[in-house]
Enzyme design. Structure first.
Site, PDB file in Angstrom:
ATOM      1  N   GLY A  94       0.765  -1.073  -0.156  1.00  0.00           N
ATOM      2  CA  GLY A  94      -0.051   0.068  -0.113  1.00  0.00           C
ATOM      3  C   GLY A  94       0.789   1.113  -0.181  1.00  0.00           C
ATOM      4  N   ASP A  95       0.357   2.328  -0.148  1.00  0.00           N
ATOM      5  CA  ASP A  95       0.752   3.710  -0.056  1.00  0.00           C
ATOM      6  C   ASP A  95       0.788   4.410   1.051  1.00  0.00           C
ATOM      7  OD1 ASP A  95      -1.449   4.401  -0.472  1.00  0.00           O
ATOM      8  OD2 ASP A  95      -1.466   5.224  -2.257  1.00  0.00           O
ATOM      9  N   GLY A  96       1.144   5.672   0.967  1.00  0.00           N
ATOM     10  CA  GLY A  96       1.258   6.507   2.225  1.00  0.00           C
ATOM     11  C   GLY A  96      -0.126   6.593   2.954  1.00  0.00           C
ATOM     12  N   GLU A 100      11.705   5.550  13.848  1.00  0.00           N
ATOM     13  CA  GLU A 100      12.999   5.300  13.425  1.00  0.00           C
ATOM     14  C   GLU A 100      13.278   6.240  12.337  1.00  0.00           C
ATOM     15  OE1 GLU A 100      15.472   3.508  15.158  1.00  0.00           O
ATOM     16  OE2 GLU A 100      14.173   2.475  16.486  1.00  0.00           O
ATOM     17  N   CYS A 130      20.006   4.654   6.499  1.00  0.00           N
ATOM     18  CA  CYS A 130      19.871   5.739   7.478  1.00  0.00           C
ATOM     19  C   CYS A 130      21.133   5.967   8.323  1.00  0.00           C
ATOM     20  CB  CYS A 130      18.525   5.692   8.328  1.00  0.00           C
ATOM     21  SG  CYS A 130      18.893   4.021   9.013  1.00  0.00           S
TER      22      CYS A 130
HETATM   23  P1  NAD Z   1       8.843   7.804   3.926  1.00  0.00           P
HETATM   24  O1  NAD Z   1       8.710   8.348   5.084  1.00  0.00           O
HETATM   25  O2  NAD Z   1       8.724   8.545   2.674  1.00  0.00           O
HETATM   26  O3  NAD Z   1       8.090   6.567   3.818  1.00  0.00           O
HETATM   27  C1  NAD Z   1       8.183   5.471   4.743  1.00  0.00           C
HETATM   28  C2  NAD Z   1       6.864   4.678   4.693  1.00  0.00           C
HETATM   29  O4  NAD Z   1       5.713   5.524   5.152  1.00  0.00           O
HETATM   30  C3  NAD Z   1       6.348   4.208   3.498  1.00  0.00           C
HETATM   31  O5  NAD Z   1       6.044   2.855   3.593  1.00  0.00           O
HETATM   32  C4  NAD Z   1       5.303   5.260   3.279  1.00  0.00           C
HETATM   33  O6  NAD Z   1       4.189   4.529   2.207  1.00  0.00           O
HETATM   34  C5  NAD Z   1       4.828   5.306   4.650  1.00  0.00           C
HETATM   35  N1  NAD Z   1       3.934   6.649   4.695  1.00  0.00           N
HETATM   36  C6  NAD Z   1       3.914   7.827   3.717  1.00  0.00           C
HETATM   37  N2  NAD Z   1       3.179   8.958   4.175  1.00  0.00           N
HETATM   38  C7  NAD Z   1       2.687   8.372   5.394  1.00  0.00           C
HETATM   39  C8  NAD Z   1       1.583   8.615   6.407  1.00  0.00           C
HETATM   40  N3  NAD Z   1       1.087   9.735   6.091  1.00  0.00           N
HETATM   41  N4  NAD Z   1       1.136   7.766   7.151  1.00  0.00           N
HETATM   42  C9  NAD Z   1       1.691   6.983   7.363  1.00  0.00           C
HETATM   43  N5  NAD Z   1       2.486   6.085   6.566  1.00  0.00           N
HETATM   44  C10 NAD Z   1       2.954   7.068   5.524  1.00  0.00           C
HETATM   45  O7  NAD Z   1      10.490   7.138   4.022  1.00  0.00           O
HETATM   46  P2  NAD Z   1      11.235   6.569   2.497  1.00  0.00           P
HETATM   47  O8  NAD Z   1      11.537   7.457   1.755  1.00  0.00           O
HETATM   48  O9  NAD Z   1      10.248   5.326   2.340  1.00  0.00           O
HETATM   49  O10 NAD Z   1      12.419   5.965   3.571  1.00  0.00           O
HETATM   50  C11 NAD Z   1      13.597   6.779   3.815  1.00  0.00           C
HETATM   51  C12 NAD Z   1      13.682   7.189   4.950  1.00  0.00           C
HETATM   52  O11 NAD Z   1      13.812   6.295   5.760  1.00  0.00           O
HETATM   53  C13 NAD Z   1      15.133   8.076   5.055  1.00  0.00           C
HETATM   54  O12 NAD Z   1      14.850   9.227   5.862  1.00  0.00           O
HETATM   55  C14 NAD Z   1      15.768   7.042   6.181  1.00  0.00           C
HETATM   56  O13 NAD Z   1      16.918   7.812   6.691  1.00  0.00           O
HETATM   57  C15 NAD Z   1      14.843   6.621   6.813  1.00  0.00           C
HETATM   58  N6  NAD Z   1      15.374   5.342   7.416  1.00  0.00           N
HETATM   59  C16 NAD Z   1      15.480   5.301   8.592  1.00  0.00           C
HETATM   60  C17 NAD Z   1      15.872   4.071   9.413  1.00  0.00           C
HETATM   61  C18 NAD Z   1      16.221   3.930  11.031  1.00  0.00           C
HETATM   62  O14 NAD Z   1      16.288   3.000  11.355  1.00  0.00           O
HETATM   63  N7  NAD Z   1      16.099   5.068  11.660  1.00  0.00           N
HETATM   64  C19 NAD Z   1      15.989   2.936   8.721  1.00  0.00           C
HETATM   65  C20 NAD Z   1      15.995   3.104   7.335  1.00  0.00           C
HETATM   66  C21 NAD Z   1      15.452   4.234   6.690  1.00  0.00           C
END
Ligand code: NAD
Length: 489
Positions: A192-194, A233, A267
């Site tokens: 699914g998406d956001g 995270e 990350c």
């Molecule tokens: P993102 O925030 O764009 O999306 C992450 C997830 O959130 C996706 O599954 C997305 O569909 C979902 N999402 C989007 N909008 C939402 C909403 N309004 N409510 C609930 N869910 C929603 O992040 P990304 O671009 O997929 O990932 C990259 C980021 O993740 C980088 O900033 C990276 O540093 C971080 N990251 C952190 C860790 C950690 O352990 N701290 C590990 C890996 C990645």
């Protein structure tokens, strides 16, 4: 197609073509799934840790005995093979490690006397019935299971929504779960998406979110409105400090690997490097020499070191950070050009010197294999530069081990790799908390990684004289402190 679902096209990172499709569920469908999981969770929770551990062990062993469908899908999602295999293989250790921990943490405790005379204390651990996990695209399988496994062992049911950018692995994963009906009753992974992620927040009792600061903030706010915990995270801008006297070849090798692994789409990638000014040139020379050996995994996914950029818009973010740095006086010494091959986007390790903290490259998450190197005069300056960030996820210190531990004490980040880099990709049994914008909530690693899914209920057992109405009589005060009223001892 049911009107409750939306079709979404998925891009292939090696070809740039939309060659896959998902059907994102809407709120009504998620509510129905959540209801089914909640019903099954009661028996799952009652079954005890030993039983849950055995179900997860059997499932993970079956999956790892025949990993090809999952591995094919995951390597198509990410455009790389070796890391996809490591993500999948990590499952066995994760299940074994958290099962052992679970047996220890959930063992029945005999209870104890309270410091309040007469009262005996016991406690019960109660899992959140339904935990929601939302994961990003950079390590799609690992970051979908890392929170789910301990939550399941704690006795919760779990719904996972991976990123819409990398959803191919969901179907083979669900196929493997379906072969274990008891597990399928409490463990559901859906593409699914956001919007589906946002809808999930309304169905669950606790949320593990891994992703960007922007989305994490909105997830945290939503969960706060609902009074449910969110474990966030988020992003990082991890610094490495190379200490005076460190071997430049060894330091360069550590930095190169920890910046380039996963094409820097991690990350905990090292994204800023600080070296003593007298040793700057020797370090940069060693880094350039080693970076020149690094190859793209194109045209053959099974050759080379660096996979494609998974999320196409990330290429423009990386390019904009590099443009901004060059406009402000930085010099690109190696790499630096986003390369298009066969429709996919790649970037060689990019070494940048002449950087400073006015540049986006030193302040914002670049999420690519980019290594900016900056000299420092003394260790106070090195620590100040490392701490000059909105983030505080993790960091590295390279050089004399005892000096490195002193420096680590002064660094504002949750995990410090010493004489290596980005070790949090592999080490799951050390508790850590993110600093600043890099996250919020109990550690996902170590004992807290499991305990955070349990609420502790206290049983306060009166074995002395029960409190009665006579204890509220005001005249007791005149009789002196020995004639105790409620709350006094
Ligand atoms: P993102 O925030 O764009 O999306 C992450 C997830 O959130 C996706 O599954 C997305 O569909 C979902 N999402 C989007 N909008 C939402 C909403 N309004 N409510 C609930 N869910 C929603 O992040 P990304 O671009 O997929 O990932 C990259 C980021 O993740 C980088 O900033 C990276 O540093 C971080 N990251 C952190 C860790 C950690 O352990 N701290 C590990 C890996 C990645």
């Amino acid at each position: 197609m049911n009107e409750n679902y939306r079709r979404l096209a998925v891009r292939n990172p090696r070809t740039g073509a939309d060659d896959y499709e998902i059907q994102a569920p809407g709120a009504a469908s998620l509510a129905a799934t959540a209801g089914r999981l909640r019903s099954a969770q009661k028996a799952w929770s009652r079954a005890g840790i030993e039983h849950r551990a055995s179900v997860l062990r059997d499932w993970s062993a079956a999956l790892l005995a025949r990993p090809e469908p999952l591995l094919d899908a995951l390597s198509t999602d990410t455009g790389r093979f070796l890391l996809a295999r490591s993500e999948v293989n990590a499952l066995g250790g994760m299940v074994a490690g958290y099962s052992a921990l679970g047996r220890q943490l959930l063992a029945d405790s005999p209870g104890r006397d309270s410091v309040t005379p007469g009262v005996f204390i016991r406690s019960q651990l109660v899992p959140y019935p339904l935990v929601g996990v939302i994961s990003p695209w950079n390590f799609p399988f690992l970051l979908s299971t890392l929170d789910a496994i301990p939550a399941l062992l704690a006795g919760a049911a779990v719904m996972v929504k991976p990123s819409e950018v990398t959803p191919r692995f969901v179907a083979p994963l669900m196929d493997s779960i379906a072969r274990f009906p008891e597990l399928a009753g409490v463990f559901h992974v859906f593409a699914g998406d956001g919007a589906s992620g946002a809808a999930l927040l309304d169905q669950v009792d606790a949320v593990c979110f891994t992703g960007s600061v922007r989305t994490g903030r909105s997830v945290g706010e939503h969960c706060a409105q609902r009074f449910i915990p969110s474990f966030l995270e988020l992003g990082g801008k991890d610094p490495a400090i190379v200490l005076p006297g460190a071997d430049p070849e060894q330091a360069a090798s550590i930095v190169l690997r920890a910046s380039v692994q996963g094409t820097g789409q991690a990350c905990q990638s090292l994204e800023r490097v600080y070296v003593p000014e007298q040793e700057h040139d020797a370090f940069v020379e060693a880094l350039l020499r080693q970076a020149a050996q690094v190859r793209l995994n194109w045209p053959d996914m099974h050759q080379g070191h660096v996979g494609p950029l998974i999320f196409a818009p990330q290429a423009e973010i990386i390019a904009s950070h590099l443009r901004d740095a060059v406009e402000r006086g930085a010099v690109i010494r190696h790499g630096g050009q986003i390369e298009s091959h066969g429709g996919g986007l790649w970037l060689l390790p990019t070494v940048v010197t002449g950087v400073n903290h006015t540049m986006l490259l030193m302040r914002e998450e670049t999420f690519g294999p980019v290594i900016p190197v900056m000299p420092y005069r003394d260790l106070d300056e090195a620590v100040a530069l490392a701490n000059d960030s909105d983030y505080g996820l993790s960091a590295a210190v390279i050089g004399d081990e005892s000096l490195a531990q002193e420096i680590a004490l002064r660094m504002e980040a949750g995990a410090i790799s010493i004489n290596d880099g980005a070790l949090t990709t592999e080490v799951f049994d050390a508790e850590k908390n993110a600093f600043r914008l890099s996250g919020l909530g109990a550690s996902r690693m170590g004992p807290s990684g499991l305990l955070r899914f349990l609420r502790r209920k206290a049983l306060l057992i009166q074995r002395g004289r029960a409190r009665d109405i006579a204890m509220l009589d005001e005249s007791l005060a005149a009789a002196g402190p020995a004639a105790s009223a409620v709350g006094e001892r």
